[in-house]
Design an enzyme around this catalytic site. Structure first.
Site, PDB file in Angstrom:
ATOM      1  N   ILE A  77      80.744  63.305  53.492  1.00 27.63           N
ATOM      2  CA  ILE A  77      82.101  63.668  53.179  1.00 27.63           C
ATOM      3  C   ILE A  77      82.831  63.462  51.954  1.00 27.63           C
ATOM      4  O   ILE A  77      82.567  62.332  51.585  1.00 27.63           O
ATOM      5  CB  ILE A  77      82.994  63.178  54.503  1.00 27.63           C
ATOM      6  CG1 ILE A  77      82.582  63.582  55.862  1.00 27.63           C
ATOM      7  CG2 ILE A  77      84.583  63.458  54.181  1.00 27.63           C
ATOM      8  CD1 ILE A  77      82.871  62.943  56.923  1.00 27.63           C
ATOM      9  N   CYS A  78      83.455  64.269  51.285  1.00 25.42           N
ATOM     10  CA  CYS A  78      84.252  64.297  50.095  1.00 25.42           C
ATOM     11  C   CYS A  78      85.623  63.881  50.353  1.00 25.42           C
ATOM     12  O   CYS A  78      86.253  64.857  50.747  1.00 25.42           O
ATOM     13  CB  CYS A  78      83.805  65.217  49.094  1.00 25.42           C
ATOM     14  SG  CYS A  78      84.692  65.041  47.614  1.00 25.42           S
ATOM     15  N   LEU A  79      86.133  62.686  50.560  1.00 23.56           N
ATOM     16  CA  LEU A  79      87.554  62.304  50.666  1.00 23.56           C
ATOM     17  C   LEU A  79      87.804  60.740  49.930  1.00 23.56           C
ATOM     18  O   LEU A  79      87.209  60.163  50.237  1.00 23.56           O
ATOM     19  CB  LEU A  79      87.669  62.160  52.320  1.00 23.56           C
ATOM     20  CG  LEU A  79      89.052  61.936  52.661  1.00 23.56           C
ATOM     21  CD1 LEU A  79      89.935  62.999  52.326  1.00 23.56           C
ATOM     22  CD2 LEU A  79      89.280  61.456  54.132  1.00 23.56           C
TER      23      LEU A  79
END
Length: 185
Positions: free
Chosen positions: A115-117
């Site tokens: 996840i890219c957060l």
């Protein structure tokens, strides 16, 4: 959940007349992380987005839980997306580890669940990464927002999905719908 909370209350009530050695033995068994999580989980459950649901497989382990996000708008409407969250011992100095368990066609989530957060990054270039002032509520709201206002095609982790969207929005939507039918019901 109640078991750990009850233990913390019971331990606090017993500390008075006991010796220092006995008290330190009791507090050694309940980590700082777990004490923080008791408070944060209560806050999280009181402020959960209507599209999210949390599940604690073991109520004595607040550091391991599952999140289900069911978007009610946008490309991912109608899907049910599962996330696994593990809160490390060094919490709240380091962010929780989160993985998407549902295969998804998304510019900010890989098909293998990365996840890219920014708030899940310990060090973030834009200054919006993890900080000790952040809580589980921030993480859940951030994950929920990946399906709406934080959906980011300009800074993707899954470059192929972002390029697909730029090339052909209708075909992108079709592939998202296909993934929802196959993996997110």
């Amino acid at each position: 959940m109640l078991t750990l909370a009850s233990k913390l209350k019971r331990d606090d009530g017993l500390k008075g007349p006991r010796t220092a050695a006995a008290a330190s033995d009791s507090t050694r068994r309940v980590s700082v992380r777990d004490k923080l999580l008791v408070k944060e989980v209560a806050e999280l459950e009181a402020n959960l987005p209507c599209t999210c649901r949390v599940h604690f497989p073991d109520p004595n382990k607040l550091h391991c839980f599952q999140l289900t996000v069911t978007p009610d708008e946008g490309y991912y409407q109608g899907g049910k997306f599962q996330f696994e969250t593990e809160v490390p011992d060094a919490y709240n100095m380091v962010p929780p580890k989160v993985k998407c368990l549902t295969k998804i066609w998304h510019p900010n989530i890989t098909e293998t669940g990365e996840i890219c957060l920014s708030l899940l990054r310990e060090h973030s270039i834009d200054g919006t990464g993890w900080a000790p002032t952040r809580t589980l509520k921030d993480v859940v709201w951030g994950l929920n927002s990946l399906f709406t206002d934080l959906l980011n095609f300009d800074d993707p982790l899954n470059i192929e999905a972002a390029e697909h969207h730029l090339r052909d929005k209708e075909d992108f939507r079709s592939k998202v719908d296909d993934y929802i039918k196959r993996y997110a019901r």
